[in-house]
Scaffold this motif. Structure first.
Motif, PDB file in Angstrom:
ATOM      1  N   TYR A  37       0.912  -0.693  -0.121  1.00 12.95           N
ATOM      2  CA  TYR A  37       0.221   0.086   0.153  1.00 12.95           C
ATOM      3  C   TYR A  37       0.528   1.353   0.489  1.00 12.95           C
ATOM      4  N   ASP A 147      -6.995  -2.105  10.768  1.00 14.50           N
ATOM      5  CA  ASP A 147      -7.759  -1.804   9.369  1.00 14.50           C
ATOM      6  C   ASP A 147      -6.488  -0.900   8.355  1.00 14.50           C
ATOM      7  N   ASP A 149      -7.362   0.295   5.290  1.00 13.35           N
ATOM      8  CA  ASP A 149      -6.816   1.226   4.796  1.00 13.35           C
ATOM      9  C   ASP A 149      -6.738   2.288   5.905  1.00 13.35           C
ATOM     10  N   SER A 153      -4.624   5.589   5.500  1.00 20.04           N
ATOM     11  CA  SER A 153      -5.037   7.144   5.269  1.00 20.04           C
ATOM     12  C   SER A 153      -4.898   8.068   6.280  1.00 20.04           C
TER      13      SER A 153
END
Length: 165
Positions: A37, A147, A149, A153
């Motif tokens: 990521y 998590d 993401d 973020s």
């Protein structure tokens, strides 16, 4: 997308990814995906450069063509895992944990023990935002999430100066 597209023109501090040299299967898989990521969005990674979580995050970064920096505690370049792009030998032992925290704009702990705990503490000492999975040591002031993401973020929000704890 902008970070990845213009990364060759930007000077960006790395994200510190910290964790145990003996990672569980879940921690290894999480760290590898995290590396993918971070590389996908153009963020360099700094870590301890050895086994476990460090190897996993470097492997993910490597698979996506990103940049990983390993600050290894010895003076032997071959002590680094095979996925580290840039190896820095410190010959400082665990004292190098301070350098990892100081060099990163934010830290992400994936699991860990005493070494990870010291890096988390250094991160907070240097006023760096620290994020961690639920398997990392519990430290006041660290944001915990499993998590991927949400963690990525939040790290991007820190980089862009949009993060508000």
């Amino acid at each position: 997308m902008l970070l990845k597209q213009y990364s060759q023109y930007l000077q960006i501090a790395p994200v510190g990814v910290i964790g145990p040299k003996e990672a569980s299967e879940q921690e290894y898989a999480f760290a590898e995906k995290l590396g993918e990521y971070l590389a996908d969005i153009g963020l360099p990674v700094i870590c301890g450069g050895r086994n476990g979580v460090m190897e996993a995050v470097c492997k993910g970064v490597y698979q996506k063509g990103g940049i990983s920096i390993g600050l290894i505690p010895t003076d032997h370049i071959f002590d680094a895992n095979k996925y580290v792009k840039q190896v820095v030998t410190t010959n400082m032992g665990p004292t190098r944990n301070s350098l990892i925290a100081l060099s990163a704009f934010s830290l992400i702990a994936v699991g860990g023990g005493m070494g990870t705990l010291s890096e988390m503490a250094y991160g907070l000492h240097y006023s760096k935002p620290v994020f961690a999975t639920s398997t990392a040591p519990a430290v006041e002031g660290v944001v915990v999430s499993d998590d991927l993401d949400d963690i990525v973020s939040a790290v991007v929000a820190v980089l862009l100066n949009f993060y508000d704890q």
